[in-house]
Design a protein around this motif. Structure first.
Motif, mmCIF file in Angstrom:
data_model
loop_
_atom_site.group_PDB
_atom_site.id
_atom_site.type_symbol
_atom_site.label_atom_id
_atom_site.label_comp_id
_atom_site.label_asym_id
_atom_site.label_seq_id
_atom_site.Cartn_x
_atom_site.Cartn_y
_atom_site.Cartn_z
ATOM 1 N N VAL A 82 11.615 6.578 -7.018
ATOM 2 C CA VAL A 82 10.825 5.495 -6.422
ATOM 3 C C VAL A 82 9.523 5.380 -7.199
ATOM 4 O O VAL A 82 8.866 6.393 -7.454
ATOM 5 N N VAL A 83 9.138 4.171 -7.573
ATOM 6 C CA VAL A 83 7.839 3.926 -8.184
ATOM 7 C C VAL A 83 6.972 3.155 -7.197
ATOM 8 O O VAL A 83 7.416 2.154 -6.622
ATOM 9 N N LEU A 84 5.756 3.642 -6.993
ATOM 10 C CA LEU A 84 4.801 2.941 -6.141
ATOM 11 C C LEU A 84 3.981 1.998 -7.019
ATOM 12 O O LEU A 84 3.005 2.396 -7.653
ATOM 13 N N ARG A 128 2.060 -10.407 -11.543
ATOM 14 C CA ARG A 128 3.259 -10.713 -12.337
ATOM 15 C C ARG A 128 3.768 -9.472 -13.055
ATOM 16 O O ARG A 128 4.985 -9.248 -13.133
ATOM 17 N N ARG A 129 2.875 -8.660 -13.590
ATOM 18 C CA ARG A 129 3.330 -7.448 -14.266
ATOM 19 C C ARG A 129 3.911 -6.441 -13.275
ATOM 20 O O ARG A 129 4.806 -5.673 -13.616
ATOM 21 N N SER A 130 3.425 -6.450 -12.043
ATOM 22 C CA SER A 130 4.025 -5.606 -11.021
ATOM 23 C C SER A 130 5.430 -6.088 -10.683
ATOM 24 O O SER A 130 6.335 -5.274 -10.437
ATOM 25 N N ALA A 131 5.630 -7.405 -10.676
ATOM 26 C CA ALA A 131 6.976 -7.940 -10.460
ATOM 27 C C ALA A 131 7.897 -7.575 -11.628
ATOM 28 O O ALA A 131 9.081 -7.261 -11.429
ATOM 29 N N GLU A 132 7.354 -7.590 -12.853
ATOM 30 C CA GLU A 132 8.142 -7.155 -14.009
ATOM 31 C C GLU A 132 8.518 -5.681 -13.891
ATOM 32 O O GLU A 132 9.639 -5.278 -14.222
ATOM 33 N N LEU A 133 7.574 -4.872 -13.427
ATOM 34 C CA LEU A 133 7.853 -3.456 -13.204
ATOM 35 C C LEU A 133 8.997 -3.293 -12.212
ATOM 36 O O LEU A 133 9.906 -2.471 -12.419
ATOM 37 N N ALA A 134 8.971 -4.066 -11.127
ATOM 38 C CA ALA A 134 10.038 -3.971 -10.127
ATOM 39 C C ALA A 134 11.394 -4.323 -10.726
ATOM 40 O O ALA A 134 12.415 -3.697 -10.398
ATOM 41 N N ALA A 135 11.425 -5.302 -11.632
ATOM 42 C CA ALA A 135 12.689 -5.664 -12.278
ATOM 43 C C ALA A 135 13.209 -4.528 -13.161
ATOM 44 O O ALA A 135 14.410 -4.259 -13.201
ATOM 45 N N CYS A 177 12.598 -1.379 -12.608
ATOM 46 C CA CYS A 177 13.088 -0.383 -11.645
ATOM 47 C C CYS A 177 14.499 -0.732 -11.177
ATOM 48 O O CYS A 177 15.360 0.143 -11.050
ATOM 49 N N ARG A 178 14.737 -2.009 -10.914
ATOM 50 C CA ARG A 178 16.074 -2.436 -10.483
ATOM 51 C C ARG A 178 17.118 -2.106 -11.547
ATOM 52 O O ARG A 178 18.205 -1.614 -11.238
ATOM 53 N N TRP A 238 17.133 0.308 -13.625
ATOM 54 C CA TRP A 238 17.373 1.750 -13.678
ATOM 55 C C TRP A 238 17.823 2.323 -12.341
ATOM 56 O O TRP A 238 18.016 3.540 -12.217
ATOM 57 N N GLY A 239 17.961 1.489 -11.313
ATOM 58 C CA GLY A 239 18.349 1.987 -10.005
ATOM 59 C C GLY A 239 17.251 2.776 -9.319
ATOM 60 O O GLY A 239 17.523 3.685 -8.523
ATOM 61 N N VAL A 240 15.991 2.432 -9.622
ATOM 62 C CA VAL A 240 14.831 3.112 -9.043
ATOM 63 C C VAL A 240 14.249 2.242 -7.936
ATOM 64 O O VAL A 240 14.089 1.029 -8.107
ATOM 65 N N GLY A 241 13.934 2.855 -6.796
ATOM 66 C CA GLY A 241 13.354 2.117 -5.684
ATOM 67 C C GLY A 241 11.912 1.730 -5.930
ATOM 68 O O GLY A 241 11.250 2.246 -6.837
ATOM 69 N N VAL A 242 11.398 0.818 -5.097
ATOM 70 C CA VAL A 242 10.037 0.297 -5.259
ATOM 71 C C VAL A 242 9.307 0.323 -3.919
ATOM 72 O O VAL A 242 9.845 -0.092 -2.893
ATOM 73 N N SER A 243 8.084 0.832 -3.948
ATOM 74 C CA SER A 243 7.136 0.671 -2.858
ATOM 75 C C SER A 243 5.826 0.214 -3.484
ATOM 76 O O SER A 243 5.798 -0.163 -4.660
ATOM 77 N N MET A 244 4.739 0.228 -2.726
ATOM 78 C CA MET A 244 3.441 -0.128 -3.284
ATOM 79 C C MET A 244 2.409 0.912 -2.889
ATOM 80 O O MET A 244 2.347 1.336 -1.730
ATOM 81 N N HIS A 245 1.587 1.307 -3.845
ATOM 82 C CA HIS A 245 0.529 2.298 -3.666
ATOM 83 C C HIS A 245 -0.722 1.629 -3.116
ATOM 84 O O HIS A 245 -0.958 0.438 -3.311
ATOM 85 N N SER A 246 -1.541 2.427 -2.435
ATOM 86 C CA SER A 246 -2.785 1.921 -1.869
ATOM 87 C C SER A 246 -3.922 2.891 -2.133
ATOM 88 O O SER A 246 -3.721 4.105 -2.201
ATOM 89 N N ASN A 247 -5.103 2.332 -2.291
ATOM 90 C CA ASN A 247 -6.343 3.095 -2.304
ATOM 91 C C ASN A 247 -7.238 2.446 -1.255
ATOM 92 O O ASN A 247 -6.859 1.458 -0.644
ATOM 93 N N SER A 248 -8.412 3.002 -1.002
ATOM 94 C CA SER A 248 -9.327 2.356 -0.053
ATOM 95 C C SER A 248 -9.584 0.923 -0.513
ATOM 96 O O SER A 248 -10.017 0.699 -1.644
ATOM 97 N N HIS A 249 -9.293 -0.052 0.352
ATOM 98 C CA HIS A 249 -9.347 -1.444 -0.098
ATOM 99 C C HIS A 249 -9.774 -2.361 1.035
ATOM 100 O O HIS A 249 -9.863 -1.959 2.196
#
Length: 425
Positions: free
Chosen positions: A292-294, A304-311, A313-314, A316-327
């Protein structure tokens, strides 16, 4: 339309004493708000880190963005890369992995790209999710983020935030974590829970996971010790939490260490520390170090680059979530627009929103209800800046005295001799 003016405003807002493997959060969290003001009066918004080195790079890049067509995001990257060159601004607290000139450029690009997409949406009358391919869900799920924490910040020189915005008590054991989870689930309806680990001995954190499972039998659970464990400790924890965790996040440092653990534990390993830039994808995925990549648009170069990253991941069969910091709310809106358009989003996203005590720079922050945020139908990101709130949070920045996040040094002020060690156990 061209971008007529770029405004970068540093802000500070209250942050509770949340513990992690690097130390403890300081009383004030720092962010930078980016405004791209169009020649026709429209304003595109972005949000990013507010630490002094990053702020200096944002201000260095800002003049290069003036005059740009907001639809020309390839030109945006060229301009920013040309200005920054080989600049590198490492992350002092080290909770989001290593640094490089490429990654630094992408971190600076992120808020400007997000603001350009906000302008594109306003100009076309469409939500950003539509610009990213169209929504595949109307609500984006988020996970309740659990932290070991002190009751309050210790008395010290300098201004402290008002405690009234922090309703959560001390949590230094499994019972405190379960109580905290109950508060978050009741208030926000979270259906997934994540524990920030790497704070207590691993056996105690495993016990917290077991007690969470007993208290919340239907909630997917995850544990993130921020690379605080050796390979052997990581394997031992993985074995003891079989059937309890949907994933184990960054238990040990580096791609090589993660690959060793991944071969021996029953659950997927997730990361926002060892696969954090494009150059990490071939070795990280090739070694099967992560399942899984956050994704985090703040340091992957925007939406857009995060959407490219998700593609990728797809593929390679790797799952996707999203990381957070104080925001604040601009970031929550950007994450929600991105999550709405990602078919690959297989896990609830992280968010620190409950920990900001209702403080924000947007006029009508998006709400978390039923563990999810409904995707707004308004054009662009779907939120607008509150100028008075921005001014108040900027005044916080001017008077708080914090200019760079340093969880380790802050904890060492109260525990002399404390230092960050990875791995610690």
């Amino acid at each position: 339309m061209r971008i007529g003016e770029v405004v970068v405003t540093p802000v500070a807002f209250p942050d509770p004493p949340l513990l992690n493997s690097a130390g403890v959060h300081q009383p004030w969290a720092l962010r930078a708000i980016v405004e791209l003001r169009g020649e026709d009066g429209l304003v595109g918004l972005g949000e990013t880190y507010g630490d002094a080195p990053h702020l200096a790079l944002l201000r260095r890049a800002a003049p290069a963005v003036t005059g740009l067509d907001p639809f020309d995001t390839n030109g945006l990257l060229r301009r920013i890369a040309g200005v920054l060159g080989a600049a590198d601004a490492p992350d002092r607290h080290g909770l989001t992995g290593g640094s490089s000139p490429t990654r630094t450029t992408l971190k600076v690009l992120g808020p400007f790209e997000t603001a350009c997409l906000d302008l594109q949406g306003q100009l076309t009358g469409r939500p950003v999710a539509d610009l990213l391919g169209g929504r595949v869900r109307d609500e984006v799920p988020y996970a309740g983020y659990l932290f070991y924490r002190w009751a309050a910040h210790p008395a010290q020189p300098g201004p402290l935030p008002d405690r009234d915005g922090d309703p959560f008590p001390e949590a230094l054991d499994a019972g405190g974590i379960v109580e905290q989870a109950g508060q978050l689930v009741e208030q926000y309806g979270f259906r997934s829970l994540k524990l920030k680990g790497g704070v207590l001995p691993p056996e105690e954190e495993v016990e917290a996971i077991r007690e969470l499972r007993a208290a919340f039998p239907d909630h997917p659970l995850r544990l993130d010790p921020n690379a605080a464990w050796t390979v052997e400790t990581s394997v031992r924890v993985g074995e003891r939490t079989e059937g309890l965790l949907e994933y184990l996040e960054d238990p040990t440092p580096g791609i090589a260490g993660m690959a060793k653990v991944a071969r021996r534990v029953p659950m997927p390993l997730a990361t926002n520390m060892c696969v954090v830039a494009p150059e990490d994808l071939p070795p990280g995925f090739g070694a099967r170090a992560v399942g899984v990549v956050l994704a985090d648009h703040h340091y992957w170069g925007g939406l857009r680059r995060s959407a490219e990253l998700a593609a990728v991941c797809r593929t390679w069969g790797v799952g996707v979530s999203m990381h957070s910091n104080s925001h604040l709310g601009i970031s929550l809106a950007a994450m929600t627009q991105l999550g709405a358009a990602l078919p690959e989003l297989t896990y609830a996203a992280d968010t620190h929103t409950p920990w900001q005590g209702g403080v924000d720079v947007v006029a009508e922050p998006l709400r978390i209800a039923g563990g999810a945020v409904r995707v707004p139908d308004r054009p662009g990101l779907g939120v607008r800046l509150d100028p008075d709130a921005l001014a108040r949070l900027h005044e916080n920045y001017l008077r708080c005295g914090v200019r760079e996040r340093d969880d380790t040094a802050y904890r060492a002020r109260f525990e002399p001799g404390y230092r960050k060690r990875r791995p610690r156990w």
